[in-house]
Write an enzyme that holds these catalytic residues in place. Structure first.
Site, short mmCIF file in Angstrom:
data_model
loop_
_atom_site.label_atom_id
_atom_site.label_comp_id
_atom_site.label_asym_id
_atom_site.label_seq_id
_atom_site.Cartn_x
_atom_site.Cartn_y
_atom_site.Cartn_z
CG ASN A 181 8.86 9.31 5.63
OD1 ASN A 181 9.91 9.13 6.23
ND2 ASN A 181 7.69 9.38 6.25
CE LYS A 226 2.76 -8.37 -5.10
NZ LYS A 226 3.71 -9.15 -5.86
#
Ligand code: C5P
Length: 410
Positions: free
Chosen positions: A211, A290
């Site tokens: 965030n 990934k």
């Protein structure tokens, strides 16, 4: 790096002593910083210092005439230190340290320090052999006995080419120490635990959920508590801020790591402040490789993170003060009060994340302090000034808590 400029030094009278080390050029920058923060700086130079940097440099940077001659008349050695808030000597050479330790008064700086009853801050800078010599160490010990504060020099490459201790301390450390000397030590008895910054919840080796928390509010709380005398532990998520001087910093990345670090440190704390923006969710499973772009519409399964503040609320000692934050975009007071009760906190600091100069990333903040009985909205302030107001409230709450539980004073 200093997070922000505050008004804390505005109008403070500083007698700035410069002695004859090559590090005197750094002192010019410090005088400039103090003047920018609106302190009133008068520079006194030893004769040797004037060989390294001209008095004109310090006069221009401080806006005040530089003093160096004890025989210039006007009883400068008595008048100069009479009305100052603090004396800062940087760099302090082995010679100046010795002079002060023996109480000599054979130049303006040493005589002025003898005639001064304000706090004295000494920043030694010299060759490491000179610093570690028993004579210098004994003299520094004597200065500590006088009640002077010594900011230890750093280690590194010295001007003489040698590696070792003796390099003038960093300005951030010196500024914090000076602010501490000028502050009321009303948190000297407190062990404070603060969390700050965001957490990072990894999805795969390249990606994470996080965030916009910058950590500035939590770091400002750590700096200001330290200045007011508290022993401070700061548990920090990944941020781009320098550790505040004198604060024990524990770096973590995920909410689970933060929960673990908090549970290890909380028992010792008299005040816990959860300023961190802890991620509510993490990836249900971490992908060791990934995640490929070829998966066209991947679904992200989330798992809830533990609520650290709520678990602190359930397990705390009755005399421990618990402060939480609430980042809100609407219904501030109602949401703050709901969280206060749900998390069993003593104080919730609500900040508006939609405001122009408040909340995430800003250097200023406007907060509402919510307790069981009160709600108080502060004006828009720097985050350090906001932090000081939060501590004022915390000290008051702690006093009434101790009165209620019949324990000794804060
Ligand atoms: O419920 P909410 O996340 O809005 O509450 C914010 C307060 O709770 C902050 O003090 C934050 O540090 C704390 N918190 C926590 N653990 C979480 C989520 C929030 O300690 N998982």
């Amino acid at each position: 790096m200093i997070i922000e400029q505050t008004t804390l030094l505005r109008g403070k009278k500083i007698l700035f002593g410069v002695s004859g080390s090559i590090a005197a050029f750094k002192a010019a920058g410090w005088v400039s910083s103090l003047t920018k923060e609106e302190a009133q700086v008068t520079v006194v130079m030893t004769a040797a210092a004037t060989r390294f940097v001209t008095p004109l440099t310090f006069a221009a940077l401080s806006g005040n005439e530089v003093q160096s001659d004890i025989f210039a008349g006007g009883m400068a050695h008595i008048a100069l230190p009479a009305a100052v808030d603090a004396v800062l000597i940087a760099p302090a050479t082995a010679q100046t340290v010795a002079r002060l330790a023996y109480g000599f008064a054979d130049d303006l700086l040493s005589a002025a320090v003898l005639a001064c009853s304000s706090p004295v801050l000494i920043c030694p800078a010299m060759n490491s052999k000179m610093l570690t010599h028993p004579a210098t160490q004994r003299n520094l010990a004597t200065l500590r006995e006088f009640g002077y504060t010594i900011v230890e020099p750093e280690s590194g490459r010295l001007a003489c080419g040698e590696e070792g201790a003796g390099r003038l301390a960093a300005w951030d450390t010196v500024r914090e120490t000076l602010l501490g000397l000028l502050a009321t030590q009303d948190m000297a008895e407190q062990q404070v635990l603060i969390t700050a910054g965001p957490t990072r919840e990894p999805l795969d080796p390249a990606r994470f959920l996080s965030n916009r928390s910058s950590g500035k509010m939590g770091y400002a709380l750590a700096r200001t508590a330290k200045r007011r005398g508290a022993a401070v532990t700061l548990i920090s998520g990944p941020v781009a801020l320098e550790p505040p001087p004198g604060v024990a910093v524990i770096h973590v990345e995920t909410a689970l790591e933060m929960a673990e670090a908090v549970s290890r440190s909380a028992a010792a704390a008299s005040i816990v402040v959860k300023a961190a923006a802890v991620a509510d969710f993490r990836a249900a499973a971490f992908s060791a490789h990934k995640i490929k772009k070829t998966v066209t519409e991947p679904l992200l399964e989330l798992a809830a993170n533990p609520d650290i503040l709520a678990s602190l609320g359930r397990n705390r000692r009755p005399d421990q003060l618990l402060i939480g934050f609430a980042a809100e975009s609407d219904s501030h007071e109602a949401e703050g009060r709901r969280k206060l009760l749900a998390k069993k906190a003593d104080l919730i600091v609500v900040n508006d994340i939609l405001g122009k100069n408040t909340g995430f990333e800003a250097d200023t903040n406007q907060v509402t302090l919510i307790t069981l009985e009160t709600a108080e909205t502060l004006e828009l302030l720097s985050k350090e000034e906001t932090a000081d107001r939060i501590w004022d409230k915390a000290i008051t709450l702690l006093h009434s808590k101790r009165m209620k539980h019949g324990t000794e004073q804060v």
